[in-house]
Design an enzyme around this catalytic site. Structure first.
Site, PDB file in Angstrom:
ATOM      1  N   GLY A 140       0.782  -1.246   0.000  1.00 54.88           N
ATOM      2  CA  GLY A 140       0.000   0.000   0.000  1.00 54.88           C
ATOM      3  C   GLY A 140       0.805   1.282   0.000  1.00 54.88           C
TER       4      GLY A 140
ATOM      5  CG  ASP B 195      -1.755   1.760   2.901  1.00 58.33           C
ATOM      6  OD1 ASP B 195      -1.580   1.417   4.095  1.00 58.33           O
ATOM      7  OD2 ASP B 195      -2.305   1.016   2.070  1.00 58.33           O
TER       8      ASP B 195
ATOM      9  CG  ASP C  86      -8.620   0.672   9.698  1.00 58.80           C
ATOM     10  OD1 ASP C  86      -9.386   1.447  10.275  1.00 58.80           O
ATOM     11  OD2 ASP C  86      -9.022  -0.377   9.162  1.00 58.80           O
TER      12      ASP C  86
ATOM     13  CB  VAL D  25     -10.203   5.626   1.403  1.00 63.41           C
ATOM     14  CG1 VAL D  25     -11.201   6.607   2.009  1.00 63.41           C
ATOM     15  CG2 VAL D  25      -9.161   5.236   2.434  1.00 63.41           C
TER      16      VAL D  25
HETATM   17  P1  IMP Z   1      -4.770  -1.711  10.562  1.00 61.07           P
HETATM   18  O1  IMP Z   1      -3.924  -2.853  10.988  1.00 61.07           O
HETATM   19  O2  IMP Z   1      -6.216  -1.914  10.954  1.00 61.07           O
HETATM   20  O3  IMP Z   1      -4.277  -0.363  10.996  1.00 61.07           O
HETATM   21  O4  IMP Z   1      -4.847  -1.736   9.010  1.00 61.07           O
HETATM   22  C1  IMP Z   1      -3.811  -1.348   8.247  1.00 61.07           C
HETATM   23  C2  IMP Z   1      -3.896  -1.943   6.862  1.00 61.07           C
HETATM   24  O5  IMP Z   1      -5.241  -2.255   6.459  1.00 61.07           O
HETATM   25  C3  IMP Z   1      -3.393  -0.926   5.896  1.00 61.07           C
HETATM   26  O6  IMP Z   1      -2.015  -1.120   5.634  1.00 61.07           O
HETATM   27  C4  IMP Z   1      -4.237  -1.184   4.667  1.00 61.07           C
HETATM   28  O7  IMP Z   1      -3.594  -2.137   3.856  1.00 61.07           O
HETATM   29  C5  IMP Z   1      -5.505  -1.785   5.157  1.00 61.07           C
HETATM   30  N1  IMP Z   1      -6.620  -0.802   5.213  1.00 61.07           N
HETATM   31  C6  IMP Z   1      -7.183  -0.253   6.309  1.00 61.07           C
HETATM   32  N2  IMP Z   1      -8.162   0.613   5.994  1.00 61.07           N
HETATM   33  C7  IMP Z   1      -8.214   0.626   4.648  1.00 61.07           C
HETATM   34  C8  IMP Z   1      -9.026   1.359   3.701  1.00 61.07           C
HETATM   35  O8  IMP Z   1      -9.911   2.175   4.020  1.00 61.07           O
HETATM   36  N3  IMP Z   1      -8.771   1.093   2.401  1.00 61.07           N
HETATM   37  C9  IMP Z   1      -7.818   0.217   1.970  1.00 61.07           C
HETATM   38  N4  IMP Z   1      -7.036  -0.469   2.820  1.00 61.07           N
HETATM   39  C10 IMP Z   1      -7.241  -0.267   4.156  1.00 61.07           C
HETATM   40 MG    MG Z   2      -1.361  -2.030   3.581  1.00 58.59          MG
END
Ligand code: IMP
Ligand code: MG
Length: 182
Positions: A38, A94, A97, A147
């Site tokens: 990403g 990227d 989340d 997104v």
């Molecule tokens: P986290 O571990 O929940 O913080 O998620 C991080 C990963 O989830 C990021 O590196 C993205 O690859 C993916 N991700 C989280 N939200 C989105 C989104 O809205 N669109 C696309 N990929 C997302």
């Molecule tokens: Mg990612």
């Protein structure tokens, strides 16, 4: 698809982040560690907006989303990571989340004995943070919407869009109905 952040808005913000990194890491052995897949678009733009010497490295993290928009199990592949001992590392992803990916990456990177570790992301979905960590650098705080574009994917597609768009219910329906699904 609704445009959340235009190409120009992103470009201006990424340049500002590059200036900030250049000031804070001047005279330090900086390695920017991009998270595959990403971060690739952000990585390419950010390093060109940064005017201090730096190394580029890559690590892979996946949380198996496919056509789901919620995360699954996290796996990290660190086989591409070079020697980071004594270096100042900025992990570049990227989006922040839930934050679980970034926490996992911190743990993986610490094993390489860097001098310091910080995190940078283009987007921060502040309402969804589940961890006791915040990104040190971020481009934009965004609402809790799925997104795509500028490196971010849905089911491995849409990374090439030059802007950040919101996948709304209609878009998700169209994107999921690919010919491969029969
Ligand atoms: P986290 O571990 O929940 O913080 O998620 C991080 C990963 O989830 C990021 O590196 C993205 O690859 C993916 N991700 C989280 N939200 C989105 C989104 O809205 N669109 C696309 N990929 C997302
Ligand atoms: Mg990612």
């Amino acid at each position: 698809m609704r445009v959340l952040l235009s190409e120009i808005e992103i470009s201006e913000r990424v340049k500002a982040l590059g200036h900030q990194l250049s000031e804070e890491y001047s005279g330090r052995p900086l390695t920017i560690l991009g998270v595959l897949t990403g971060s690739i678009v952000l990585l390419a733009d950010l390093i060109r907006a940064t005017s201090v010497p730096l190394r580029v490295a890559l690590i892979q993290a996946a949380s198996y989303r496919g056509t789901e928009t919620t995360p699954g199990r996290l796996t990290i592949n660190q086989s591409l990571v070079p020697d980071l001992r004594g270096r100042d590392v900025v992990i570049l992803d990227d989006i922040f989340d839930t934050g679980n990916t970034m926490v996992g990456l911190y743990e993986a990177v610490k094993d390489f004995q860097p001098a310091s570790v910080r995190s940078a992301v283009l987007l921060w979905k502040t309402a969804r943070t589940e961890v006791d960590l915040e990104p040190d650098y971020f481009g934009f705080q965004i609402p809790d919407e799925f997104v795509v574009g500028y490196g971010l994917d849905f089911n491995d597609d849409f990374r090439h869009l030059p802007y950040i768009g919101v996948m709304e219910d209609e878009d998700l329906k169209h994107a999921t109905a690919t010919p491969q699904d029969g």
